[in-house]
Write a protein that holds these residues in place. Structure first.
Motif, PDB file in Angstrom:
ATOM      1  N   CYS B 139      34.064  20.655  -9.299  1.00 29.07           N
ATOM      2  CA  CYS B 139      34.138  21.955  -8.630  1.00 29.07           C
ATOM      3  C   CYS B 139      32.739  22.491  -8.352  1.00 29.07           C
ATOM      4  O   CYS B 139      31.868  22.465  -9.214  1.00 29.07           O
ATOM      5  CB  CYS B 139      34.909  22.934  -9.513  1.00 29.07           C
ATOM      6  SG  CYS B 139      35.032  24.567  -8.795  1.00 29.07           S
ATOM      7  N   ILE B 140      32.535  22.953  -7.111  1.00 30.60           N
ATOM      8  CA  ILE B 140      31.227  23.499  -6.754  1.00 30.60           C
ATOM      9  C   ILE B 140      31.258  25.024  -6.717  1.00 30.60           C
ATOM     10  O   ILE B 140      30.278  25.661  -6.372  1.00 30.60           O
ATOM     11  CB  ILE B 140      30.741  22.954  -5.396  1.00 30.60           C
ATOM     12  CG1 ILE B 140      31.775  23.220  -4.307  1.00 30.60           C
ATOM     13  CG2 ILE B 140      30.437  21.481  -5.502  1.00 30.60           C
ATOM     14  CD1 ILE B 140      31.288  22.896  -2.909  1.00 30.60           C
ATOM     15  N   GLY B 141      32.416  25.603  -7.038  1.00 32.11           N
ATOM     16  CA  GLY B 141      32.510  27.058  -7.118  1.00 32.11           C
ATOM     17  C   GLY B 141      32.501  27.770  -5.783  1.00 32.11           C
ATOM     18  O   GLY B 141      32.038  28.911  -5.693  1.00 32.11           O
ATOM     19  N   CYS B 142      33.023  27.141  -4.740  1.00 30.58           N
ATOM     20  CA  CYS B 142      32.967  27.767  -3.415  1.00 30.58           C
ATOM     21  C   CYS B 142      34.060  28.826  -3.238  1.00 30.58           C
ATOM     22  O   CYS B 142      33.972  29.670  -2.366  1.00 30.58           O
ATOM     23  CB  CYS B 142      33.081  26.720  -2.320  1.00 30.58           C
ATOM     24  SG  CYS B 142      34.704  25.980  -2.167  1.00 30.58           S
ATOM     25  N   ARG B 143      35.124  28.749  -4.045  1.00 36.07           N
ATOM     26  CA  ARG B 143      36.218  29.717  -4.057  1.00 36.07           C
ATOM     27  C   ARG B 143      37.106  29.689  -2.807  1.00 36.07           C
ATOM     28  O   ARG B 143      37.793  30.659  -2.516  1.00 36.07           O
ATOM     29  CB  ARG B 143      35.685  31.136  -4.297  1.00 36.07           C
ATOM     30  CG  ARG B 143      35.257  31.342  -5.719  1.00 36.07           C
ATOM     31  CD  ARG B 143      34.449  32.595  -5.885  1.00 36.07           C
ATOM     32  NE  ARG B 143      33.059  32.332  -5.618  1.00 36.07           N
ATOM     33  CZ  ARG B 143      32.188  33.260  -5.257  1.00 36.07           C
ATOM     34  NH1 ARG B 143      32.562  34.486  -5.123  1.00 36.07           N
ATOM     35  NH2 ARG B 143      30.938  32.941  -5.035  1.00 36.07           N
ATOM     36  N   TYR B 144      37.060  28.575  -2.056  1.00 38.87           N
ATOM     37  CA  TYR B 144      38.000  28.440  -0.946  1.00 38.87           C
ATOM     38  C   TYR B 144      39.439  28.433  -1.465  1.00 38.87           C
ATOM     39  O   TYR B 144      40.339  28.973  -0.839  1.00 38.87           O
ATOM     40  CB  TYR B 144      37.759  27.129  -0.189  1.00 38.87           C
ATOM     41  CG  TYR B 144      36.702  27.202   0.867  1.00 38.87           C
ATOM     42  CD1 TYR B 144      36.555  28.335   1.648  1.00 38.87           C
ATOM     43  CD2 TYR B 144      35.869  26.124   1.111  1.00 38.87           C
ATOM     44  CE1 TYR B 144      35.580  28.393   2.616  1.00 38.87           C
ATOM     45  CE2 TYR B 144      34.889  26.179   2.080  1.00 38.87           C
ATOM     46  CZ  TYR B 144      34.746  27.315   2.830  1.00 38.87           C
ATOM     47  OH  TYR B 144      33.787  27.378   3.785  1.00 38.87           O
TER      48      TYR B 144
END
Lengths: 137, 246
Positions: B139-144
């Protein structure tokens, strides 16, 4: 053109020696380094008889443990396979994270972000925990 | 061979080699576990939430979830994470005459999960047994996924959880998204989700968990008996959490 008074026909040999010396200096210094500075042993963890029951021999684990861990991670997280190797399993024998993991990784400038999520304590944290009278797991 | 010929032939050779190479690379990028080959294939985990049995004011499931999965609670609604929560439905003009109702809300474990579809790094994915979960390593934490989820079931870790009640299970570090995963780690070990155990523990049995592919399971029978509804099934995300008495 005016002739140089610093570099002349006569002192050419001296200058060549000085330059060669400067170029070779780091090589010579590094060769002589053991005389005044002993290479620190990064594998500081005291040997333990339990190591014999490790997954692979020590030499293999030192250089390829990350491959085993990544494989296990894919198995558990992606394929839902239980019972493989775990970080907690490493901690059963190698109780201090700072001696077992951190020391080498610091020397190799590898930053680990395992400990933000996975429970594996440093010596200091372990002592702190025992000081509070609570067992770890 | 003149210069023109040489350029033509070497160009063709380079194009051919790169074609073969790219095919090889594309093949190696294929998903690691094909769905049908996975040992998890065959089951389809689902849950039935019987709101008639759910006790008002009871928080056993929510507490059990926090204890089992180290779900962060800071006491500040900006940062709190909820994998399972209770909301109160108030009657509107359309539903006049109906009473206020407490509803358990959680990840609906969609069979067609929009969160997994939008994830740019395939960190959120649907396992062969239907469970939607997040690989927090990726997870890159983009919150899509939080935007895509129609159920508001996904939360972002703005801060690390200060507590770590279950040392056997990892917590999440700052900067990753998360949601309920039906306690996949317990299911893999032959257990059931912590909330279901807790609900049975208090004697309510409002949460019923089982295999939707098995016609003999309790969840399948409850769903087949009719009366089980899903929240906004019209979205077409095929949620696997059913409600009785909604």
């Amino acid at each position: 053109m005016k002739r140089s008074t610093v570099l002349t026909e006569k002192n050419r040999g001296t200058w060549a020696t000085v330059f060669a010396g400067l170029i070779l200096l780091p090589v010579v210094l590094s060769l002589l380094k053991p005389l005044w500075a002993a290479e620190p042993d990064v594998f500081l963890e005291p040997a333990d008889s339990r190591w014999e029951s490790c997954l692979r021999d020590t030499e293999y684990m030192r250089f390829y443990h990350m491959d085993l861990l990544k494989e296990a991670r894919e198995d558990v997280v992606r394929a839902g396979k239980k019972g493989g190797i775990t970080l907690a399993g490493c901690g059963d024998c190698h109780q201090n994270r700072d001696l077992f993991c951190d020391r080498c990784h610091e020397k190799a400038s590898v930053s680990l972000d395992c400990w933000g999520c996975h429970y594996y304590l440093t010596q200091e944290e372990l002592q702190e925990l025992e000081g509070h009278g609570g067992g770890g797991e | 061979m003149d210069r023109r010929d040489f350029l033509k032939r070497s160009g063709a050779a380079v194009a051919g080699a790169s074609g073969i190479l790219s095919l090889h690379v594309l093949n190696s990028c294929a998903p690691e576990v094909a769905e049908a080959e996975s040992p998890l294939a065959g089951t389809k985990w689902g849950m039935v939430i019987d709101l008639n049995r759910c006790r008002e004011g009871c928080t056993a499931c929510m507490e059990a979830c926090r204890q089992e999965n180290n779900v962060a609670f800071h006491g500040d609604r900006r940062w709190d994470v909820h994998w399972i929560r209770k909301a109160t439905l108030h009657p509107t003009d359309d539903s006049a005459g109906r009473e206020e109702k407490e509803v358990i809300l959680m990840c609906n474990q969609c069979d067609d999960p929009p969160c997994a579809m939008v994830c740019p790094v395939q960190a959120t994915y649907r396992r062969a047994d239907g469970i939607v979960l997040v690989d927090h390593h990726r997870c890159i934490g983009c919150r899509y996924c939080m935007i895509a989820c129609p159920y508001n079931a996904r939360f972002f870790n703005w801060k690390e959880n200060p507590d770590w009640p279950n040392k056997e299970y990892p917590r999440r570090s700052h900067g990753v998204a998360e949601s309920c995963h039906f306690c996949a780690h317990l299911i893999d070990g032959g257990g059931r989700p912590a909330c279901v155990e807790a609900c049975e523990g208090v004697g309510a049995r409002a949460l019923i968990f089982g295999d939707l592919n098995d016609p003999e399971s309790e969840v399948s029978r409850l769903v087949a008996a009719g009366g089980a509804t899903r929240i906004r099934a019209d979205f077409g995300t095929k949620p696997k959490v059913y409600y009785l008495g909604l």
